[in-house]
Scaffold this active site. Sequence first.
Site, short mmCIF file in Angstrom:
data_model
loop_
_atom_site.label_atom_id
_atom_site.label_comp_id
_atom_site.label_asym_id
_atom_site.label_seq_id
_atom_site.Cartn_x
_atom_site.Cartn_y
_atom_site.Cartn_z
N LYS A 37 -58.49 -34.08 21.62
CA LYS A 37 -59.21 -32.84 21.92
C LYS A 37 -60.07 -32.89 23.17
O LYS A 37 -60.59 -31.87 23.60
CB LYS A 37 -60.05 -32.41 20.72
CG LYS A 37 -61.26 -33.24 20.41
CD LYS A 37 -62.01 -32.60 19.23
CE LYS A 37 -63.16 -33.46 18.77
NZ LYS A 37 -63.89 -32.86 17.65
N GLU A 116 -72.99 -61.17 13.76
CA GLU A 116 -73.65 -59.90 13.43
C GLU A 116 -74.06 -59.93 11.96
O GLU A 116 -73.66 -60.83 11.21
CB GLU A 116 -72.73 -58.72 13.73
CG GLU A 116 -72.58 -58.43 15.20
CD GLU A 116 -71.74 -57.19 15.47
OE1 GLU A 116 -72.33 -56.13 15.69
OE2 GLU A 116 -70.51 -57.28 15.43
N HIS A 231 -76.92 -47.08 11.41
CA HIS A 231 -77.14 -48.31 12.18
C HIS A 231 -78.64 -48.50 12.31
O HIS A 231 -79.38 -47.56 12.61
CB HIS A 231 -76.50 -48.21 13.57
CG HIS A 231 -76.33 -49.55 14.22
ND1 HIS A 231 -77.40 -50.28 14.69
CD2 HIS A 231 -75.23 -50.30 14.45
CE1 HIS A 231 -76.95 -51.42 15.19
NE2 HIS A 231 -75.64 -51.46 15.05
N ARG A 277 -76.31 -54.29 7.05
CA ARG A 277 -76.89 -53.17 7.79
C ARG A 277 -77.71 -52.19 6.94
O ARG A 277 -78.73 -51.68 7.38
CB ARG A 277 -75.73 -52.40 8.39
CG ARG A 277 -75.90 -52.11 9.81
CD ARG A 277 -74.62 -51.62 10.38
NE ARG A 277 -74.17 -52.54 11.39
CZ ARG A 277 -73.11 -52.33 12.13
NH1 ARG A 277 -72.40 -51.23 11.98
NH2 ARG A 277 -72.77 -53.19 13.05
N HIS A 338 -74.14 -43.70 11.96
CA HIS A 338 -73.27 -44.52 12.81
C HIS A 338 -71.80 -44.47 12.39
O HIS A 338 -70.92 -44.34 13.23
CB HIS A 338 -73.78 -45.96 12.74
CG HIS A 338 -73.08 -46.92 13.64
ND1 HIS A 338 -73.06 -46.79 15.01
CD2 HIS A 338 -72.38 -48.06 13.37
CE1 HIS A 338 -72.38 -47.80 15.54
NE2 HIS A 338 -71.94 -48.57 14.56
N ARG A 373 -70.07 -50.79 5.43
CA ARG A 373 -69.13 -51.57 6.26
C ARG A 373 -69.79 -52.81 6.84
O ARG A 373 -70.92 -52.76 7.35
CB ARG A 373 -68.62 -50.69 7.39
CG ARG A 373 -67.78 -51.43 8.40
CD ARG A 373 -67.21 -50.48 9.42
NE ARG A 373 -68.23 -49.87 10.24
CZ ARG A 373 -68.63 -50.36 11.41
NH1 ARG A 373 -68.13 -51.47 11.90
NH2 ARG A 373 -69.55 -49.73 12.12
P1 FAD Z 1 -62.25 -42.68 17.51
O1 FAD Z 1 -62.32 -43.83 18.41
O2 FAD Z 1 -63.51 -41.95 17.25
O3 FAD Z 1 -61.19 -41.67 18.09
C1 FAD Z 1 -61.02 -40.38 17.50
C2 FAD Z 1 -60.17 -39.55 18.44
O4 FAD Z 1 -59.77 -38.35 17.81
C3 FAD Z 1 -60.89 -39.12 19.71
O5 FAD Z 1 -60.03 -39.30 20.78
C4 FAD Z 1 -61.18 -37.64 19.47
O6 FAD Z 1 -61.30 -36.90 20.65
C5 FAD Z 1 -59.94 -37.25 18.69
N1 FAD Z 1 -60.08 -36.04 17.85
C6 FAD Z 1 -61.03 -35.80 16.91
N2 FAD Z 1 -60.79 -34.60 16.35
C7 FAD Z 1 -59.69 -34.08 16.92
C8 FAD Z 1 -58.97 -32.86 16.77
N3 FAD Z 1 -59.35 -31.92 15.90
N4 FAD Z 1 -57.87 -32.65 17.55
C9 FAD Z 1 -57.48 -33.59 18.47
N5 FAD Z 1 -58.14 -34.75 18.66
C10 FAD Z 1 -59.22 -35.00 17.89
N6 FAD Z 1 -66.96 -50.84 15.32
C11 FAD Z 1 -66.68 -52.16 15.41
O7 FAD Z 1 -65.81 -52.66 14.69
N7 FAD Z 1 -67.33 -52.93 16.33
C12 FAD Z 1 -68.29 -52.43 17.16
O8 FAD Z 1 -68.84 -53.15 17.97
C13 FAD Z 1 -68.61 -51.06 17.06
N8 FAD Z 1 -69.57 -50.52 17.84
C14 FAD Z 1 -69.79 -49.18 17.79
C15 FAD Z 1 -70.71 -48.59 18.66
C16 FAD Z 1 -70.90 -47.24 18.68
C17 FAD Z 1 -71.90 -46.63 19.61
C18 FAD Z 1 -70.16 -46.41 17.79
C19 FAD Z 1 -70.35 -44.93 17.80
C20 FAD Z 1 -69.26 -46.97 16.90
C21 FAD Z 1 -69.07 -48.35 16.89
N9 FAD Z 1 -68.15 -48.94 16.03
C22 FAD Z 1 -67.89 -50.28 16.13
C23 FAD Z 1 -67.32 -48.12 15.17
C24 FAD Z 1 -65.93 -47.97 15.83
O9 FAD Z 1 -66.10 -47.82 17.22
C25 FAD Z 1 -65.17 -46.79 15.31
O10 FAD Z 1 -65.23 -46.72 13.92
C26 FAD Z 1 -63.71 -46.89 15.73
O11 FAD Z 1 -63.64 -47.06 17.12
C27 FAD Z 1 -62.97 -45.65 15.29
O12 FAD Z 1 -61.75 -45.59 15.95
P2 FAD Z 1 -60.79 -44.36 15.66
O13 FAD Z 1 -59.60 -44.56 16.52
O14 FAD Z 1 -60.61 -44.21 14.20
O15 FAD Z 1 -61.64 -43.08 16.11
C1 SIN Z 2 -73.00 -52.97 17.03
O1 SIN Z 2 -72.65 -53.45 18.11
O2 SIN Z 2 -74.09 -53.16 16.51
C2 SIN Z 2 -72.04 -52.11 16.32
C3 SIN Z 2 -71.11 -52.93 15.58
C4 SIN Z 2 -70.39 -52.12 14.54
O3 SIN Z 2 -70.66 -50.94 14.35
O4 SIN Z 2 -69.54 -52.72 13.88
#
Ligand code: FAD
Ligand code: SIN
Length: 548
Positions: A37, A116, A231, A277, A338, A373
Amino acid sequence: MADTSFQPDVIVIGSGAAGLLCAIELSKSLQVCLLTKNCIRESNTKYAQGGIAAVMKLDDDYEQHIKDTLVAGDNLCALDAVKLLVHEAPARIRELINLGIEFDKDKDNLLQFTREGGHSSRRILHVGDLTGLAIEESLVNSVMTNSRIDVRENVLVKDLLVEQGYCCGVIFRSEQGQYLTLRAKAIVLATGGAGQLFSHTTNPSIATGDGVAMAHRIGANIVNMEFIQFHPTAFHKPPAPYFLISEAVRGEGGILVNHKGERFMKKYHRLKELAPRDIVARAIFQEMADEKKDSVFLDIAFKDAHYLQKRFPTIYNRCLEYGLDITNEPVPVSPAAHYFCGGVKTNIDGLTNIPGLYAIGEVACTGVHGANRLASNSLLESVVFAYRAAVHIDCWLRFGPGPRLSPENALNGPNTKTSPKTPIKTGMNKREIEKRITKIQQIMWEYAGIIRSHAGIQKALNALKRIEKQVAELSPDPLSVFEIEARNLITVAKLVLLAARRRTFNAGTHYNLDLVTHTSELADLDETDPFQLEDPSGEPSSLYRPVH
Ligand code: FAD
Ligand code: SIN
């Protein structure tokens, strides 16, 4: 109107780690259309800092990672899924490395691991504090050069098509504002989380829970929605926005202190700053309440400045932007929404209860996270289950029964919805809806946040009902992107509150003052202190009962 320009076998919705990796795997044998999106790189994935967990050292073992995951999840995890997660991690890491991701290495050129909260060993692979960006970039590069993946950016999927009980397509809003249908033999939801439900969040603006809302509308099972991870440490220096200060900062020695300068975590858990956490987040919340302050401090300034700049470049630079030098002073932090532990219920192959519909990554609930988690298990879950879903879809479509719809129905059935371009609205409605969404975010933070109560949950549900009606009146069809997201947020808010109301005991991230706390048997049994930390001391907190 049907989009006939491309006929994919599979539609993948979302371009985070889960969607991208699944598309890459599927493209080895099938034609894929990837809809996203925003621009392809925008996702929660891109912002991940800490890293990705995997047992890759001789002095670590699978059993320990499994146990840590179960303890963090308050023993409400699905054991079969956890075992797969942990055992399949090294294979997926190897694949990420083959795709070009260069995890940090030590001077002997061996992979470097950080620590962590909740992990009994150093087992987090990372790329500085830019792990998510490195993963996203490599996967995007691979997808963009793959002729079997048709990428459509700025395309928002509004709804899922179901015919004869099968999920066989999507209704999406094109970049030009038209509603179109696209059909395929399998649909993969990889739409990420819903941090935007809360006024304080580490998530970017795309995290509006669209996938859960869409799946709910077609009758998919949605579970564990009350388990939202907060978080403990988001940057808190108004008017600066909230952003994450990685748990890896605590993993590398950072300590939490209150406004009196006391290192308070020892009162709450024997692992202090590296407790799971949910426990750290509630402890901070308690300290803030006791001191009547809106933050505590995370101090790592005692470490070498050069090391900090190199190890945490994102955090260092981002804090500097807002006038704070982490090499010199403690960082004001407070908890923020988070991660969604719940979501669309799937089996271990990403399949939902709706044939043809798969869910992977944060939108899915495989059960691996239980009630909370374990750090850095989410990127891992995304890649492990994305891969498994791709294999399952491939087998199902190429060698198995595939969708039982006739090909005419499955791929060229009647359009269920067409519409002209969305008329330009005055902007008045947008502002009014924005106000309602801000209100929902505040309500959710206050009543469905870190500490909940029966009365608060009911109050939030009542308010939500009123706001839902107002938003429906303010946004008649056809809907703009913003309106679709607003409606989805309302649906997800309702699912969270109803799940919270149903829960009869506290576990993990769900803490209701009116309920008793379930302490996992595993947590009770876990008497060994992997880091030889000192015993907890001090009085139990008044707001909740700490788990020692
Ligand atoms: P996302 O990466 O969120 O991707 C979702 C995608 O779907 C996006 O491209 C979005 O645009 C698209 N989308 C959504 N709705 C629609 C729609 N209606 N139509 C079309 N497209 C749509 N996890 C770890 O394991 N280690 C870490 O160090 C860590 N650090 C983090 C730090 C931050 C700041 C955050 C926010 C999260 C962190 N997490 C971490 C959690 C982790 O990043 C996410 O849970 C993981 O990346 C999710 O991946 P995903 O592919 O499921 O979703
Ligand atoms: C962080 O770097 O603290 C995020 C890690 C996570 O969400 O797993």
